[in-house]
Enzyme design. Structure first.
Site, PDB file in Angstrom:
ATOM      1  N   HIS A 131       0.751  -1.074   0.122  1.00 55.15           N
ATOM      2  CA  HIS A 131       0.110   0.051   0.071  1.00 55.15           C
ATOM      3  C   HIS A 131       0.947   1.220  -0.062  1.00 55.15           C
ATOM      4  CE1 HIS A 131      -2.973  -2.965   2.111  1.00 55.15           C
ATOM      5  NE2 HIS A 131      -3.098  -2.793   0.797  1.00 55.15           N
ATOM      6  N   GLU A 155       1.695   4.021   2.792  1.00 54.91           N
ATOM      7  CA  GLU A 155       2.374   3.389   4.260  1.00 54.91           C
ATOM      8  C   GLU A 155       3.573   3.696   4.395  1.00 54.91           C
ATOM      9  OE1 GLU A 155      -1.612   0.276   4.475  1.00 54.91           O
ATOM     10  OE2 GLU A 155       0.370  -0.414   4.737  1.00 54.91           O
ATOM     11  N   HIS A 164       3.458  -3.132   6.858  1.00 57.39           N
ATOM     12  CA  HIS A 164       2.421  -2.190   6.634  1.00 57.39           C
ATOM     13  C   HIS A 164       2.209  -1.052   7.593  1.00 57.39           C
ATOM     14  CE1 HIS A 164       0.148  -4.485   3.456  1.00 57.39           C
ATOM     15  NE2 HIS A 164       1.053  -5.384   3.715  1.00 57.39           N
ATOM     16  N   GLU A 219       1.795  -4.974  11.036  1.00 55.60           N
ATOM     17  CA  GLU A 219       1.122  -3.483  11.093  1.00 55.60           C
ATOM     18  C   GLU A 219       1.873  -2.722  12.046  1.00 55.60           C
ATOM     19  OE1 GLU A 219      -1.108  -2.335   8.957  1.00 55.60           O
ATOM     20  OE2 GLU A 219      -1.979  -4.044   8.040  1.00 55.60           O
TER      21      GLU A 219
HETATM   22 ZN   LIG Z   1      -1.479  -1.681   4.299  1.00 58.78          ZN
END
Ligand SMILES: [Zn+2]
Length: 343
Positions: free
Chosen positions: A63, A66, A159, A223
């Site tokens: 992504h 990020e 992420h 994350e």
């Molecule tokens: Zn992500």
């Protein structure tokens, strides 16, 4: 093409500069005998001459907005290229979606982290750049892992989350039927300040599941905090993550603490709620943080004239998003993971 990279060792800048160019594969050997392979735009590997026992994939920017993971990877690449650190393990860095870094968006046309394990070629096929890139990334991971049959395979797909979270850093441990969850890996992540693990319950089309399932890698979606623009990340918050990744790459063995479940938050997925009707709506506020919990019977959402309720004594929610196409996941529901989960 490579001169600027050789001078300033900034692989992210090189990647952004070459979004519209074909990056031909290029290899060279550092004075410390590490072979560096630039395989494509955003794809670089470091291979020590001998003695490596781990094959490590670090991916970021699946992504594009990020940014913290991109900065962490770029710094490690910079240190490796500058030879201020030396790789003892093989490592492949992947900057997933350079175009969406440039547009500062999660993706350009399609969420890339739903396109792995062949999903890139399903339905309408390789119809956009994200699908083409996901297929290429799969191949780079396959080539990297299959080049070496005897090493431990590790993939951390890094992420940052859109929403604030009750647990700032957490990791998703992909579904791995027949294989136990590794206490060693969980404590490595705890050393990165990732103290919350979510055990997934079914196959998915995420990048980490692909590596886990295809190559039996210890793979995680990690994350690391909340999405911020470049330059606005408080890098002190990632210091421990960076230290652990650096050790992983540059040491023969990483010292991890013994398993201590009291220091961890362990959840398993109880269910995934998919959208069936256009009028799907959560009852909770948009500001509700990830891992917020609700008691049995509480109405979580409504759609098509029915209510979707909490079905366990307590369920926490993560990744709520009601603005997805019909048929896709709106939220994952979690319950505490049983103790025997980890070995
Ligand atoms: Zn992500």
């Amino acid at each position: 093409m490579f001169q600027k990279l050789m001078n300033d060792k900034d692989f992210l800048a090189f990647t952004i500069d070459n979004i519209n160019n074909k990056v031909v594969s290029h290899s060279f050997v550092l004075s410390n005998q590490t072979t560096v392979n630039i395989l494509d735009n955003g794809v670089i590997s470091f291979n020590p001459a001998k003695g490596s026992t781990k094959d490590i994939v670090l991916s970021c920017a699946i992504h594009g907005n990020e940014t913290a993971p991109i900065e962490i990877c770029n710094e490690l690449i910079n240190q490796l290229l500058s030879e201020t650190i030396v790789a003892k393990q093989r490592v492949l860095f992947l900057i997933g979606n350079p175009e969406s870094i440039l547009t500062q968006t999660r993706f350009v046309e399609e969420n890339m982290n739903r396109l792995f394990s062949g999903a890139h070629s399903a339905g309408e096929g390789l119809c956009n750049k994200e699908r083409v890139r996901a297929k290429q990334l799969e191949q780079y991971v396959a080539d990297f892992f299959l080049d070496n049959e005897h090493s431990q395979r590790i993939h951390y797909d890094l992420h940052t989350a859109i929403k604030p979270s009750k647990h700032e850093k957490f990791a998703i441990y992909p579904y791995r039927p027949g294989r136990s969850f590794s206490a060693d890996q969980i404590m490595f992540l705890a050393g990165c300040d990732v103290d919350t693990i979510l055990f997934h319950h079914e196959p998915t089309t995420t990048f980490s599941y692909y590596s886990s399932e295809q190559f039996k890698a210890d793979a995680f979606t990690v994350e690391l905090g909340k999405v911020m623009p470049f330059g606005e990340n408080d890098m002190a918050k990632f210091a421990n993550t960076k230290t652990m990744l650096l050790q992983l790459i540059t040491e023969q063995n990483v010292n991890v603490a013994p398993l201590d479940k009291d220091k961890l938050h362990l959840y398993k997925v109880s269910r995934s709620i998919n959208k069936h009707f256009d009028d799907f709506k959560f009852t909770f506020d948009k500001s509700t943080v990830n891992f917020s919990g609700f008691d049995q019977g509480h109405v979580l959402a409504t759609e098509g004239g029915t209510s979707i309720c909490v079905s366990h004594p307590y369920e926490a929610i993560v990744f709520p998003n009601e603005n997805v196409p019909v048929g896709q996941r709106t939220v994952l529901c979690l319950v505490p993971a049983p103790n025997e989960y980890i070995q």
